[in-house]
Design an enzyme around this catalytic site. Sequence first.
Site, PDB file in Angstrom:
ATOM      1  N   ASN A 102       0.995  -1.198   0.057  1.00  0.00           N
ATOM      2  CA  ASN A 102      -0.184   0.035   0.047  1.00  0.00           C
ATOM      3  C   ASN A 102       0.819   1.143   0.033  1.00  0.00           C
ATOM      4  OD1 ASN A 102      -2.499   1.460   0.243  1.00  0.00           O
ATOM      5  ND2 ASN A 102      -1.684   1.853   2.432  1.00  0.00           N
ATOM      6  N   HIS A 104       0.954   5.127   1.355  1.00  0.00           N
ATOM      7  CA  HIS A 104       0.161   6.131   2.441  1.00  0.00           C
ATOM      8  C   HIS A 104       0.705   7.471   2.119  1.00  0.00           C
ATOM      9  CE1 HIS A 104      -2.101   7.090   5.774  1.00  0.00           C
ATOM     10  NE2 HIS A 104      -1.099   7.691   6.325  1.00  0.00           N
TER      11      HIS A 104
END
Length: 190
Positions: A102, A104
Site C-alpha cells: 500500500n 500512504h
Amino acid sequence: MKKIAVFASGSGSNAQNIIKFFQKDRSANVVLVLSNNPKAFVLERAKALGVDALTFDKTQLLDPRGVLTQLLDYKIDFIVLAGFLWKFPEHIIRKFQQNIVNIHPALLPNFGGKGMYGMHIHKAVVAAKAKETGITIHHVNAHYDEGAIIFQAKCPVDDNDTPEDVAQKIHTLEMDHFPIVIRDLLISNG
C-alpha cells in the site's frame, strides 16, 4: 512475467502511472484493476490502457469465493493498493502474504490509521505544523497502516503551505517512487 492487480477507489492517477511504467519496463504486467466504487475514474483509466477493470462490493470482498477467486483466476502474483479506502480482508492477506503493498501519503506511523486518507491527512499535517511529510510504501497486514515499512520519501512542509500544496508535493513523490519500489520488490522476491 509477474502479474499485478491494482486496487483503487478513486481517480486512479497512481494506478495509471504504475500501468504505464510496467508497459515500458516489462519486468511485470498490470493485468487487473479492481475498485469498490463503480463510478471511480480509475476504471476508465484502466480500460483506456487495455487493462481489465472490475468492480466489487463489500460482500464480494469479504467472501473468500468473491474477489479472491477473481485474483486466482487471473493468476495474480502481486497486489498493489493505490488509493484503496477499505480495510483489506485477512483471507486475501494470508493468500498473498508479503505480496500486498500500500502507499500512504504521510510518513507512517504519523498521520495513519482509519479515516486518515487523502486531504484528511494533508489538512492534519498542516494543522500540526509538521516540518516535513512524505510517502510510505508498506506491506499490508490486518490493521490500517501498520504493515512493515518498505520505503519512505520525504518533502518539506513550508510555513505557508496549504493542504493543497502538500497534496501536490505528495503526488509528485508518489509518481516518482511507487512504480520503482514495486519493481524492486518484485525483483528481490524473485
